[in-house]
Design a protein around this motif. Structure first.
Motif, short mmCIF file in Angstrom:
data_model
loop_
_atom_site.label_atom_id
_atom_site.label_comp_id
_atom_site.label_asym_id
_atom_site.label_seq_id
_atom_site.Cartn_x
_atom_site.Cartn_y
_atom_site.Cartn_z
N ASN A 1 0.82 -1.20 0.00
CA ASN A 1 0.00 0.00 0.00
C ASN A 1 0.86 1.26 0.00
O ASN A 1 2.07 1.22 0.24
CB ASN A 1 -0.94 -0.01 1.20
CG ASN A 1 -2.01 -1.07 1.08
OD1 ASN A 1 -2.77 -1.09 0.12
ND2 ASN A 1 -2.07 -1.99 2.04
N THR A 2 0.21 2.39 -0.25
CA THR A 2 0.94 3.65 -0.40
C THR A 2 1.64 4.10 0.87
O THR A 2 2.56 4.92 0.81
CB THR A 2 0.00 4.76 -0.88
OG1 THR A 2 -1.13 4.83 0.01
CG2 THR A 2 -0.49 4.49 -2.29
N SER B 1 -5.99 7.75 0.91
CA SER B 1 -4.75 8.49 0.72
C SER B 1 -4.13 9.05 1.99
O SER B 1 -3.01 9.54 1.95
CB SER B 1 -5.00 9.65 -0.26
OG SER B 1 -6.05 10.46 0.21
#
Length: 711
Positions: free
Chosen positions: A59-60, A376
């Protein structure tokens, strides 16, 4: 409701989700090597003990993981899903991708060499390979339950972007057909993207997934209230929020569990800048996202204000009265058009349109913020999604938002509806809305003083700005501010000439939290509520003296062209706009445009450091102001307009493909604009200029020596 009771609810549901006996053995999928696709795949979650992860993605946040491929048994059939269509369509030798896809087809078919059909509809075959989403999720699910196999590759965030561009409701949980098919089978595609193994090697097969990468395991761990580590807690929070964000609201078991969670004291914490929601607040985060999906499943229905609306966009004044308003919109240009009206949180807004506008791609939008923070941000300072768009499919359309917000007419491009368009809007409140040339400073002051809504808008021909009422109280001369920005937007067009004329006004929205960076480009440009964001629309005298580098920069991103933005230049060529606008609007030389960053002293220092470190070409772009130094030297030597002259010479037929082609075309055009051999100077800097471009530019006089000084 206790966590233990909640976990029991889910346990009972997922055990019977596929109507099957206890969990079968793990399938014998390949467990060595990696798969890979051209792009950023989406996570694929496993919701039941009849589903299994196949390959891992990161994941980010760089710390948590999610599957990018998974499989499940449902009824008598089987499903394998990949988080990107390219896994199924690529003909390139991408690591072990073909081996895994071949396995997936055989396993889904339940036998060697099954009969395969490639379609988005049910066909007479053992296995259907679906690239994208099934046309009829229910029929596809029946096919699997009866014993069929499906191998699917899809990208939810691409589907979402397509819907958003069309002004349609892009809520994944509510409208995504892929999950209407997958969720009952125990699988889920998510609205995020994941990367390959940080150590290299694509998406790893045979990865030892942490227990809490499964939402099912994560909820059981949470029920015990004990995590083995902070990392495990973060992984659990990630998996649960991913799941609730993409889960269709009517999914058996899970939806009932999340509905009870949303009503629980465990989920009562609200996000705010002072106390953001982090991984510890997984229950509150899940509850907020679940409420979002319920609302977006029927945005016309009456709904209570969301408690988080008090933080952002903010509450309306208690007792404020609404009255029907008729608004005239010039719909000759596409995208959003302000009505000057505001929907209070929870209010049902009725929009009545003239005959002929319905079912023509028009929509009504409530809320300005474009950013969805669900995937995000590690912490939320506000609810992650606070806007909604519904199509105008009838002459009367009702829309409601638990957060409220400005009301816009969304106009499609290329429509044939006669303009202007008159709308009758009921249930809304008038908002402070300054329009350059129509509203005076005195009228603005009175509007702000009497405001009953938490946001305001400032509008000129080329730009519309949305900011909180609190910030707007500092704007004493909106006429001066918006005259500055109206002229600035004209300079954007002038800078590029006829290549990229504006089709409609740009927008800026000032928000308490945005999804990426300090500011970011888009429609609207998203900005913070501080000096660089809302402050850029406060004081015309300060603007004329200093400019607004950050806003210039982000609006420039919206106008960048691929033809002159080669790899690494994304954060470099955008500053051509900032340099030009600061010069034209403030009278500042390029070297004075952004303080130390654009000074000669800074340029000489970073170039010297780069040369000492070996002049690595990739390193040239690690500091955008190092790469920009070449173009600043070009301006020093040939004038403030040399970049503009170069870019104006591009035409619609200029379509370079490779980096070398882009660099070489720029080099030739810059050589002509400067009447000097800029191509050779670029080559000296290490830019990949072709031999042909060097030859064609060799007839010009040598470039000024200052451009290559210190190399």
């Amino acid at each position: 409701m206790t966590l233990a009771a909640l976990s029991f609810f889910i346990f009972a549901a997922v055990k019977t989700a596929g109507g099957q006996s206890p969990a079968p053995a793990v399938p014998d999928f390949p467990t060595s090597g990696a798969i890979e696709c051209a792009g950023a795949p989406a996570p694929v979650l496993c919701l039941s003990d009849h589903s299994w992860p196949i390959a891992a993605g990161w994941n980010t946040d760089g710390r948590t993981v999610s599957p990018v491929a998974a499989c499940a048994e449902y009824g008598k059939g089987r499903v394998v899903v990949f988080g990107h269509p390219d896994f199924l369509t690529t003909t390139a030798p991408r690591r072990d991708t073909k081996k895994v896809v071949d396995w997936a087809i055989e396993w889904a078919g339940g036998k060697p060499k099954p009969k395969v059909a490639r379609s988005t509809r049910v066909e007479h075959a053992d296995v259907i390979v679906v690239v994208g989403e099934p046309e009829d999720p229910k029929e596809m699910l029946k096919f699997v339950k009866a014993g069929g196999g499906v191998v699917m590759g899809a990208l939810p965030w691409a589907w979402k972007q397509f819907r958003e561009r069309g002004g349609l409701n892009s809520n994944l949980a509510v409208n995504y057909p892929g999950n209407r098919f997958l969720a009952p089978a125990g699988l889920l595609l998510c609205d995020m993207s994941v990367a390959g193994n940080p150590a290299g090697g694509g998406n790893t097969l045979g990865f030892a997934f942490p227990e809490c990468s499964s939402p099912l395991k994560a909820i059981f761990k949470a029920a015990k209230g004990k995590f083995a580590s902070e990392a495990e807690k973060e992984q659990a929070a990630r998996a649960l929020v991913q799941a609730v964000d993409a889960l269709p609201p009517d999914t058996p078991g899970w939806s009932k569990a999340f509905a009870n969670l949303a009503k629980s004291p465990l989920a009562s914490k609200l996000p705010s800048p002072a106390k953001p929601l982090g991984p510890d607040d997984w229950a509150s985060r899940c509850a907020i996202v679940f409420r979002k999906n319920l609302w977006q499943s029927d945005p016309s229905a009456k709904i209570d204000p969301d408690p988080a609306a008090a933080v952002y966009p903010g509450p309306c004044k208690s007792g404020a009265k609404s009255a029907p308003e008729v608004v005239t919109i010039d719909a000759s240009t596409p995208r959003w058009h302000s009505t000057g009206l505001y929907a209070p949180p929870g209010a049902q807004i009725l929009v009545e349109t003239p005959a002929g506008i319905e079912k023509k791609g028009f929509g009504v939008r409530v809320g300005t913020t474009a950013d969805d923070l669900t995937a995000s941000k590690g912490e939320w300072m506000r609810a992650p999604l606070v806007t909604v768009t519904v199509p105008l499919d009838a002459r009367k359309t009702t829309v409601a938002s638990p957060f409220g917000g400005f009301i816009y007419l969304v106009v499609p491009g290329g429509h044939e509806v006669r303009t202007p368009v008159k709308l009758r809007v009921s249930g809304a409140l008038k908002a402070p809305h300054f329009v350059l040339g129509k509203t005076t400073n005195a009228e603005w002051g009175a509007m702000v003083k009497a405001a009953v809504v938490p946001q305001v808008e400032l509008e000129s021909k080329g730009l519309v700005v949305t900011m909180p009422l609190k910030a707007a109280r500092a704007v004493k001369d909106p006429e001066g501010v918006m005259k500055f920005w109206a002229k600035a937007m004209e300079w954007y067009d002038e800078f590029l000439g006829e290549m990229n004329p504006a089709q409609s006004a740009e927008r800026v929205c000032c928000d308490v939290q945005i999804s990426l960076g300090y500011l970011h480009s888009g429609y609207p440009v998203m900005a913070p509520i501080d000096a660089a964001g809302a402050g850029a629309f406060e004081n015309p005298a300060k603007l004329k003296k200093e400019g607004a580098w950050g806003i210039f920069h982000e609006l420039g991103h919206n106008r960048q062209k691929a033809a002159w933005t080669w790899n690494g230049m994304g954060e470099v060529s955008v500053n051509f706009f900032s340099l030009y606008l600061t010069g034209k609007m403030c009278g500042l030389k390029a070297r004075d445009a952004f303080g130390e960053n654009t000074s000669k002293a800074h340029g000489e220092r970073v170039v010297a450091d780069w040369v000492r470190s070996g002049r690595n070409y990739d390193a040239l772009y690690r500091d955008p102001f190092l790469a920009l130094e070449f173009f600043l030297r070009l301006i020093d030597a040939y004038g403030e307009d040399v970049i503009a002259k170069t870019l104006r010479s591009y035409t619609a037929s200029d379509n370079p493909g490779t980096d070398e082609e882009k660099v070489s075309l720029f080099a030739e055009k810059a050589s002509k604009a400067a009447n000097a051999n800029i191509a050779a100077a670029m080559k000296a800097w290490g830019f990949p200029v072709s031999a042909a471009a060097l030859s064609r530019s060799s007839s010009y006089p040598a470039a000024e020596q200052q451009i290559v000084k210190g190399l």
